[in-house]
Enzyme design. Sequence first.
Site, PDB file in Angstrom:
ATOM      1  N   SER A   1      54.682 101.369  65.148  1.00 41.99           N
ATOM      2  CA  SER A   1      54.798 101.809  66.149  1.00 41.99           C
ATOM      3  C   SER A   1      53.591 101.815  67.024  1.00 41.99           C
ATOM      4  O   SER A   1      52.835 100.841  67.041  1.00 41.99           O
ATOM      5  CB  SER A   1      55.754 103.048  66.187  1.00 41.99           C
TER       6      SER A   1
ATOM      7  N   ARG B   1      62.572 115.509  72.020  1.00 40.26           N
ATOM      8  CA  ARG B   1      62.613 115.105  70.727  1.00 40.26           C
ATOM      9  C   ARG B   1      64.039 114.323  70.394  1.00 40.26           C
ATOM     10  O   ARG B   1      63.984 113.333  69.646  1.00 40.26           O
ATOM     11  CB  ARG B   1      62.100 116.179  69.782  1.00 40.26           C
TER      12      ARG B   1
ATOM     13  N   ASP C   1      65.849  97.328  65.168  1.00 41.36           N
ATOM     14  CA  ASP C   1      64.949  98.179  65.860  1.00 41.36           C
ATOM     15  C   ASP C   1      65.095  97.775  67.277  1.00 41.36           C
ATOM     16  O   ASP C   1      64.688  96.680  68.018  1.00 41.36           O
ATOM     17  CB  ASP C   1      63.522  97.857  65.590  1.00 41.36           C
TER      18      ASP C   1
ATOM     19  N   HIS D   1      64.287 101.674  64.554  1.00 46.47           N
ATOM     20  CA  HIS D   1      62.828 102.021  64.869  1.00 46.47           C
ATOM     21  C   HIS D   1      62.236 102.690  63.587  1.00 46.47           C
ATOM     22  O   HIS D   1      61.372 102.442  63.179  1.00 46.47           O
ATOM     23  CB  HIS D   1      62.540 102.374  66.133  1.00 46.47           C
ATOM     24  N   ASP D   2      63.002 103.730  63.107  1.00 45.93           N
ATOM     25  CA  ASP D   2      62.607 104.587  62.124  1.00 45.93           C
ATOM     26  C   ASP D   2      62.493 103.459  60.737  1.00 45.93           C
ATOM     27  O   ASP D   2      62.076 104.098  59.798  1.00 45.93           O
ATOM     28  CB  ASP D   2      63.696 105.437  61.646  1.00 45.93           C
TER      29      ASP D   2
END
Lengths: 375, 215
Positions: A154, A224, A319, A352-353
């Site tokens: 990222s 968050r 992602d 994405h994680d």
Amino acid sequence: MQDPSSTDIVVPQSARFNTPLCLKSGAVLENYELVYETYGELNATKSNAVLVCHALSGNHHVAGSYADSPKSVGWWNNMIGFDKSIDTRKFFVVGVNNLGGCHGSTGPASINPKTGKCYGADFPVVTVEDWVQTQARLADHLGINQFAAVGGGSLGGMQALQWTLDFPERIRHALVIAAAAKLTAQNIAFNDVARQAIITDQDFHGGDYYSHGVVPRRGLRLARMLGHITYLSDDSMAAKFGRELRNGALAFGFDVEFEIESYLRYQGDKFVDQFDANTYLLMTKALDYFDPAHQHNNDLGAAFRAAQANFLILSFTTDWRFSPERSRAIVKALLDNDLNVSYAEITSSHGHDSFLMEDRHYHKLVRAYMDNIAT
Amino acid sequence: MSSNIDQPVFNVMNKLNISTTVSRPDFAAIAAWIKPCSKVLDLGCGDGSLLRFLRDTRDARGYGVEIDDANILACFNNGVNVIQSDLESGLLSFESGSFDYVVLSQTLQAVKNTENIVKEMLRVSKEGIVSFPNFGYWRNRLQVVSGHMPVSETLPYQWFDTPNIHNCTLGDFEEFCRQHGARILERRVMNRDHQITFLPNLMGMLAFYRFEKQK
């Protein structure tokens, strides 16, 4: 061979820099401190160093754990360590908390020597380029002239890209994972909603909440929660939470009902206790500003003319925040410059994680690549 | 086509100091056509062993294109550049004329859009090299005559599980090149590690062609 367990315990270190740092914004930091950790041994020729750059909410604690807190495992511990993909028997791995961070390096919550109070809103906006400058100074401090590799996922991958442009002779390989050469409008939009949540929190006090003895909890928590949604895929959320209800039945109210609500609130609450809202603002700005092609008439190929490194580019199929398409654009720019590049598009359901997740194929790829560059 | 385009491969290979006893005579045949220090694109590069061979014997550099995960990992292990991508979606990542050679080694027969791939090969590279199993090989013909789809060393699949959807003979490929603006520069026909010059379309198992864009 070293006992594997002995490499697991790490101790953070810090380096103080008194040479003024001219930031991209024009602001100058007279001095600053960077907190870092190292794993493995720097070899005699100092040719086996690997710099790991962190993403938005990461820090210098990349691998291992602290002696007094066995649960404090580093954020990329599944990738880095004894006999892992980035093997600390072969590499000297450096993790650093970026300038503006909130885990020990100089940042908004640090004392501004000019005022004797926390920087707060006075802390300058920092960019990926600024971070790379400070990381190079840390390399000087550690006696590392050239990194075997600089890598990250990222925002960390963006720093690896910037390294190849700003210090082409100081980096042999760039590991650019789940990254992009610039954010899309949609990505900037997500970041701005997150910032707005923080800035409009009545406890924000224009960024000087430290002196009021409060933190903008509500805003940071919302930021968050929003971010977290974008790091997961629709599929992985459906698989993990579906429409499961916490109490098995509808309550016809606005309290937590669905499991996903409970999960996001938990993640938000947890984050607020360990992260600084001003740092969150800075990190998202660094993401938004990153765009090496901008000064080359938006020609990414032209931007990479300065690069000499070899590149490993990895993306993940689900992602959508940093999609494979963004990685393919980087690959194209590297191919246009005849640079060595390998690219893999990893099938993963975690969005994405994925770059943080344990995945056999992903980890085997990184291991194979790293084994080839070990000297 | 007359057989005068069939160059004596082993003379060339000896000149290049490439051992004729390598385990992959098909690699050696391709390597013999690659000038030292060339830039090569290998389409459907499999585990990357051809690229590695070309690097080790011809000091060639370049990239492989491959779609299969296990092959991507094998390429990483072989230390060659590989781009995970579907050939069928084209070669848009590669600039026109950016390679000395683009190689399609025993992949032509498995490609869906054959016309587009050959067109793209001629776009990105000065020269194209293809190899494919010759469907006209006598043993294949014999099996068809006896009422069965051929299963052989170079066509090891059953009709129901074969990835080879576009099999062709030497004659078919040469006709294809004429129709698609590709000028054949050289041809080699092999039967294991022997070069075939007599009745190649009947006696040859593997065909190799080097071609360029018709000027």
